[in-house]
Design a protein around this motif. Sequence first.
Motif, PDB file in Angstrom:
ATOM      1  N   THR A  58      -2.190  -0.444  -1.654  1.00 27.92           N
ATOM      2  CA  THR A  58      -1.234  -1.271  -1.989  1.00 27.92           C
ATOM      3  C   THR A  58      -1.859  -2.438  -3.287  1.00 27.92           C
ATOM      4  O   THR A  58      -3.053  -2.330  -3.472  1.00 27.92           O
ATOM      5  CB  THR A  58      -0.856  -2.247  -1.037  1.00 27.92           C
ATOM      6  OG1 THR A  58      -1.835  -2.843  -0.332  1.00 27.92           O
ATOM      7  CG2 THR A  58      -0.215  -1.237   0.222  1.00 27.92           C
ATOM      8  N   GLN A  59      -1.044  -3.288  -3.547  1.00 26.70           N
ATOM      9  CA  GLN A  59      -1.810  -4.426  -4.548  1.00 26.70           C
ATOM     10  C   GLN A  59      -2.819  -5.093  -3.956  1.00 26.70           C
ATOM     11  O   GLN A  59      -3.793  -5.519  -4.666  1.00 26.70           O
ATOM     12  CB  GLN A  59      -0.673  -5.288  -4.937  1.00 26.70           C
ATOM     13  CG  GLN A  59      -0.983  -6.143  -6.096  1.00 26.70           C
ATOM     14  CD  GLN A  59       0.070  -7.081  -6.732  1.00 26.70           C
ATOM     15  OE1 GLN A  59       1.314  -6.981  -6.136  1.00 26.70           O
ATOM     16  NE2 GLN A  59      -0.092  -7.886  -7.741  1.00 26.70           N
ATOM     17  N   SER A  60      -2.639  -5.602  -2.653  1.00 22.81           N
ATOM     18  CA  SER A  60      -3.763  -6.319  -1.866  1.00 22.81           C
ATOM     19  C   SER A  60      -5.065  -5.543  -1.656  1.00 22.81           C
ATOM     20  O   SER A  60      -6.211  -5.873  -2.042  1.00 22.81           O
ATOM     21  CB  SER A  60      -3.122  -6.800  -0.603  1.00 22.81           C
ATOM     22  OG  SER A  60      -4.265  -7.127   0.297  1.00 22.81           O
ATOM     23  N   GLU A  93      -5.794  -3.097  -3.837  1.00 24.01           N
ATOM     24  CA  GLU A  93      -6.489  -2.829  -5.241  1.00 24.01           C
ATOM     25  C   GLU A  93      -7.161  -4.215  -5.531  1.00 24.01           C
ATOM     26  O   GLU A  93      -8.228  -3.953  -6.112  1.00 24.01           O
ATOM     27  CB  GLU A  93      -5.470  -2.832  -6.120  1.00 24.01           C
ATOM     28  CG  GLU A  93      -4.755  -1.489  -6.157  1.00 24.01           C
ATOM     29  CD  GLU A  93      -3.555  -1.267  -7.126  1.00 24.01           C
ATOM     30  OE1 GLU A  93      -3.117  -2.251  -8.005  1.00 24.01           O
ATOM     31  OE2 GLU A  93      -3.022  -0.336  -7.263  1.00 24.01           O
TER      32      GLU A  93
END
Length: 472
Positions: free
Chosen positions: A180-182, A184
């Motif tokens: 997820t973005q978190s 990454e």
Amino acid sequence: MRRNRTATGGAWVAALAAVLVGSTGEAQADQVKIRGGGTLHGAVVPIEDRPGYVEIYTATASRPYVFRRDQIEQIVPEASPMDDYLKRRQTIEDSADAHFELGLWCEEQGLSGPALVHHGRAVELDEHHALAQKKLGRVFFDGRWITYDERRQLQGLVKHGGRWVTPEAKEDLNEQQRMTQSQEAWARRIDLLVKTFLEGAPADRAEAEQQLRQINDPDAVVPLVNRLGRQGVELRLILAQLLGTIQDPMADSGLVHLLVREEDRQVRLTMLNELARRQEPTVVPKLIRELSKPDPDRVGRAAWALAGLGATEAVPKLIPALVSVQKRVETVLVPSEPVGGGMGMGVNFGASGGPAFGFGSGPSIPVLTGPAVAPGAIAFGAQAVPIFQYRGQGTGVVVGNVGGVTAPVPAPPVPRQVVRPYQHRNVEVLAALERLTGENLGYDVSAWNRWLRTEFRPPAEEERPARLVPQP
């Protein structure tokens, strides 16, 4: 219209063969102008069971284009290699060599579609026509012609993003794509901390380690596993202890994922201690599922962990994993056809009666001996093989008196790759069964199954020992 051919559905090769190979009527290449713009160069064929529609076969397209008649603005006959091809295929002999030769001519003229049709027909007529098989992108492997993809599958590889990789590598790549973005963001931060830990000054290294050990966000589990799981033993030990402090099912999954792939026993024992301390009920089922994997090393580590956790309920699943059938690629030497004379090695008996050994013009070339497949790795070897083995020429032995009499002998053997199954006995699985049951029935699966039916009594939940293992 000058043609009247039926070409409906089915494989494009079959359709193209029906129109371009099976037909004996007159046909030629056209410049076809499509209403609204665009031009195609090919043969226009009406579709009998679809009135008002035509198919346009071109030199390179893998499928014919289908248009309504009213979409075609103009058909302008023009000279092209297709004209000559249509004449040649009307008189072709229906033999493998003839179709192969016509396929080669089509390639030279840029008619790649018809070329594949004729190479395919050559293989239909002669399955062992090696040159035609190679034109279709196939290789001879384990006694049969298969595609490149089928060969890779036999070698235990799987396709991911257009590349062939090991199943473990594909699993790792899939995990990276699911970040997820978190995750990454965590991945970027962890990369910096790892770089500082590996390359920084002593004080900076200590600070980086402290920051790593303070991570407790579940979103950091996947980046931690992907980044630290490929580092040295020191960082993998930190990773094992770190995952043990993150209270989330993802941390349990991460520990199991790493444990069954970990080669260092100390790191593996640290991971097992963390799993035993957490006492999560999902861990044992995850390890049991690992017993069905094709990698015997991975199965052995899962069995070792189940024994360490005292998971007696795993006994019925451990027994089928005692012995497994594995495959390996081997190179064997097989006899080639006997031939006489030509280049090779000769033994000459002169007037003195003594032999004199000599070599003709037979240079050697390196030949791959085929991959040796192991979990997570593929290794290739090579051996020097005289070129004459691949030209169909063998070894001639010159035997005789002064007159010189020549007698042919069989050519030397040639290398060939084969896939051979073998039975693998998993030592760790047997050790786990002995530890969990107190029995030693060896690798006799039938004996273990009889014991399982008659004597095995899984303990009740309250009787099961605490899943604790000795500290390292």
